[in-house]
Design an enzyme around this catalytic site. Structure first.
Site, mmCIF file in Angstrom:
data_model
loop_
_atom_site.group_PDB
_atom_site.id
_atom_site.type_symbol
_atom_site.label_atom_id
_atom_site.label_comp_id
_atom_site.label_asym_id
_atom_site.label_seq_id
_atom_site.Cartn_x
_atom_site.Cartn_y
_atom_site.Cartn_z
ATOM 1 N N HIS A 122 0.876 -1.175 0.000
ATOM 2 C CA HIS A 122 0.000 0.000 0.000
ATOM 3 C C HIS A 122 0.920 1.233 0.000
ATOM 4 O O HIS A 122 2.001 1.196 0.597
ATOM 5 C CB HIS A 122 -0.829 -0.063 1.281
ATOM 6 C CG HIS A 122 -1.942 0.921 1.374
ATOM 7 N ND1 HIS A 122 -1.742 2.254 1.666
ATOM 8 C CD2 HIS A 122 -3.284 0.758 1.245
ATOM 9 C CE1 HIS A 122 -2.923 2.859 1.717
ATOM 10 N NE2 HIS A 122 -3.866 1.984 1.458
ATOM 11 N N ASP A 199 2.747 -4.750 8.213
ATOM 12 C CA ASP A 199 1.534 -3.966 8.008
ATOM 13 C C ASP A 199 0.361 -4.953 8.028
ATOM 14 O O ASP A 199 0.161 -5.718 7.093
ATOM 15 C CB ASP A 199 1.645 -3.232 6.666
ATOM 16 C CG ASP A 199 0.336 -2.564 6.242
ATOM 17 O OD1 ASP A 199 -0.687 -2.763 6.916
ATOM 18 O OD2 ASP A 199 0.353 -1.858 5.222
ATOM 19 N N GLN A 202 -4.600 -5.184 6.350
ATOM 20 C CA GLN A 202 -5.498 -5.996 5.529
ATOM 21 C C GLN A 202 -5.742 -7.372 6.138
ATOM 22 O O GLN A 202 -6.766 -7.985 5.878
ATOM 23 C CB GLN A 202 -4.898 -6.146 4.119
ATOM 24 C CG GLN A 202 -5.897 -6.484 3.050
ATOM 25 C CD GLN A 202 -7.097 -5.541 3.033
ATOM 26 O OE1 GLN A 202 -8.218 -5.991 3.113
ATOM 27 N NE2 GLN A 202 -6.853 -4.240 2.952
ATOM 28 N N LYS A 225 -10.642 -1.444 9.763
ATOM 29 C CA LYS A 225 -10.650 -2.609 8.866
ATOM 30 C C LYS A 225 -11.184 -3.838 9.596
ATOM 31 O O LYS A 225 -11.391 -4.880 8.990
ATOM 32 C CB LYS A 225 -9.230 -2.877 8.354
ATOM 33 C CG LYS A 225 -8.633 -1.713 7.552
ATOM 34 C CD LYS A 225 -8.593 -1.973 6.071
ATOM 35 C CE LYS A 225 -8.253 -0.731 5.287
ATOM 36 N NZ LYS A 225 -6.926 -0.722 4.708
ATOM 37 N N CYS A 363 -4.454 2.298 -3.981
ATOM 38 C CA CYS A 363 -3.267 2.799 -3.276
ATOM 39 C C CYS A 363 -2.085 1.850 -3.442
ATOM 40 O O CYS A 363 -1.277 1.680 -2.521
ATOM 41 C CB CYS A 363 -3.529 3.022 -1.785
ATOM 42 S SG CYS A 363 -4.747 4.270 -1.454
#
Ligand SMILES: *Cc1c(COP(=O)(O)O)cnc(C)c1O
Length: 405
Positions: A122, A199, A202, A225, A363
Site C-alpha cells: 500500500h 503492516d 489488511q 478494517k 493505493c
C-alpha cells in the site's frame, strides 16, 4: 458456536439499507469494514455516559474513561499476543503508525544502510520509507513479485545482507489478497540483524496473528478494517524498540517532567501518545475485537474461504475476465478486469445495482504498473457477505459487460 450468517447480518444495521433502489451489497471491505450494533452502542454509551479526558483527572468520569481505555489496550494486547500492554501504542491508524516508526529510524539509519520493501505494498507502506531514505541516504530495495502476485522469496534472500536494517511488508496485499509468508520473512531478516515491520491493516480482519510467536519487531493496523471506528489503530513495538526510538510528536501526555531547560519523556506507551487521543475510538476498538472473537477467527476464515472460492469460480465463467492475484494463499479479495472495459465503468454500473466494489489502483500503483493496467475492479468479502451477494455481483458484472461491449 455454529456460524449463523443471518444472525450476524442482523448485527449490522447498514446491511439492511437500499442503494439506488436495490438492497446494498457491500463488497468494499478491504477499504473499510462495516460496524456491528455492539460497536455503535459502545460509542453511544461512551458519549452518553462517561465522556472525559483520561489519565489526568481524579474525578469519577475521568477514572471511568481511563479504565475503559486501558482495558481496551489490554484486550488488544491479548488479541495480538503482545508480551506487555505498554507495547501497544494507540495511533490514528496504520499510516500514522508507519510514519511514527519511519520518523524514529531517521535517527538510527546512516548513509548506505539498506531497507527492504515488497513490490505489493500500500502507498502508506512505501512513501514514508522513501521520505526516510531521502533524509538519511539509506537505500530502498524491493522484493519482486511474479505474475501470480506472489513474492519471490529467493530474491528476498539475495537482498538481505549485514547492510539491511529494516524490512517492512504487508501480511496481506489489499490489492491482490495474497497472504505473504511473514514468519519466514521475519526469520530471514533476523538472521542478518534487521528489524521487521508488519503492516497488518489488511490481515487483521481475517487472521489473528501471534506477535510473540512471529517475533515481529513492529506491527501496525487500523481499527476500521476490523469492525471498529476510523481514526484509531495500534502500533505494536517490542519493548527494546520502544526504548530505542525517539518520540514522534511532543505535547501533553508524553512527558515525565517539563521545564524550559529540559523535558524528560514519559515511559511506554505514553512516550508515543502525545495529546488527547481518540479515547472513544480506542474503547470501541476493544469492543470490535470482542465482537470478532465471539464469532471466532477460525469460523470467519473458513466461511470467507468459501466465499472466495465461490466468487472466483463464478467470476471466471465470464468470458474475458481476468483475476489478478492467483496464488494459493489468499484471503477473500478478488481483483479483476474484463477485457476491453475500463474498471471504472464496471464500478459505476454495478453501483447502480446497489453493489459497492472499489475500482482503481487501490493505493498500490506499483502493482498496476507491474500488470500494465490502469487499475482493477476489486470485490472484497467479509464474514457478513453471502453467496447470494456473490451471485448478485456476477450478474451485475455480466450486465455491465453486455452494456459496455
Ligand atoms: C488500509 C490499508 C492501509 C492504510 O490504512 P489507514 O487506515 O488508511 O491508515 C495500509 N496498508 C494496507 C495493506 C491497507 O489495507
Amino acid at each position: 458456536m455454529p456460524f449463523d450468517i443471518q444472525k450476524i447480518r442482523n448485527d449490522f444495521p447498514i446491511l439492511s439499507r437500499k442503494v439506488n433502489g436495490y438492497p446494498l451489497v457491500y463488497l468494499d471491505n478491504a477499504a473499510t469494514s462495516q460496524k456491528p450494533q455492539q460497536v455503535i452502542d459502545c460509542i453511544v454509551d461512551y458519549y452518553s455516559n462517561y465522556n472525559a479526558n483520561i489519565h489526568r483527572g481524579v474525578h469519577t468520569l475521568s477514572q471511568e474513561a481511563t479504565d475503559a481505555y486501558e482495558t481496551a489496550r489490554k484486550k488488544i494486547q491479548t488479541h495480538f499476543n503482545a508480551k506487555e500492554a505498554y507495547e501497544i501504542i494507540f495511533t490514528a491508524g496504520t499510516t500514522h503508525g508507519i510514519n511514527l516508526v519511519a520518523n524514529g529510524f531517521s535517527e538510527i539509519l546512516k548513509k548506505g544502510d539498506e531497507i527492504i520493501v515488497s513490490a505489493m505494498e500500500h502507498h502508506s507502506n512505501i512513501v514514508p520509507w522513501q521520505m526516510l531514505c531521502e533524509k538519511t541516504g539509506a537505500l530502498l530495495k524491493v522484493i519482486p513479485m511474479n505474475e501470480e502476485g506472489i513474492l519471490v522469496f529467493s530474491e528476498y534472500e539475495k537482498l538481505l545482507s549485514e547492510k539491511t536494517k529494516l524490512v517492512f511488508v504487508n501480511h496481506i496485499s489489499n490489492a491482490l489478497g495474497t497472504i505473504n509468508p511473514i514468519a519466514e520473512i521475519i526469520e530471514k531478516a533476523h538472521e542478518v540483524g534487521a528489524a521487521v515491520l508488519i503492516d497488518g491493516a489488511q490481515s487483521c480482519s481475517h487472521i489473528k496473528p501471534d506477535l510473540q510467536k512471529l517475533d515481529a519487531d513492529f506491527y501496525v493496523t487500523s481499527a476500521h478494517k476490523m469492525c471498529g471506528p476510523t481514526g484509531v489503530g495500534i502500533l505494536y513495538m517490542k519493548e527494546e524498540w520502544g526504548n530505542k526510538l525517539p518520540p514522534y510528536q511532543g505535547g501533553g501526555e508524553m512527558i515525565a517532567e517539563v521545564t524550559f531547560e529540559k523535558t524528560t519523556y514519559a515511559g511506554l506507551p505514553h512516550k508515543f501518545e502525545a495529546g488527547t487521543p481518540n479515547i472513544c475510538g480506542g474503547i470501541a476498538f476493544g469492543a470490535a475485537i470482542d465482537y470478532l472473537n465471539a464469532i471466532g477467527f477460525e469460523a470467519i476464515e473458513k466461511y470467507e474461504n468459501k466465499l472466495l472460492k465461490y466468487a472466483t469460480e463464478k467470476l471466471l465463467e465470464i468470458e474475458g475476465l481476468k483475476i489478478y492475484g492467483t496464488g494459493p494463499d489468499k484471503t477473500s479479495v478478488v481483483s479483476f478486469n474484463v477485457e476491453g472495459i475500463h474498471p471504472y465503468d464496471i464500478g459505476t454500473i454495478v453501483d447502480k445495482l446497489g453493489i459497492a466494489v472499489r475500482t482503481g489502483h487501490h493505493c498500490a500503483q506499483p502493482i498496476m504498473e507491474f500488470y500494465k493496467i490502469p487499475g482493477t475492479v476489486r470485490a472484497s468479502f467479509a464474514f457478513y457477505n453471502t453467496m447470494e451477494e456473490v451471485d448478485a455481483l456476477v450478474a451485475a458484472v455480466k450486465k455491465a459487460k453486455l452494456m459496455l461491449s
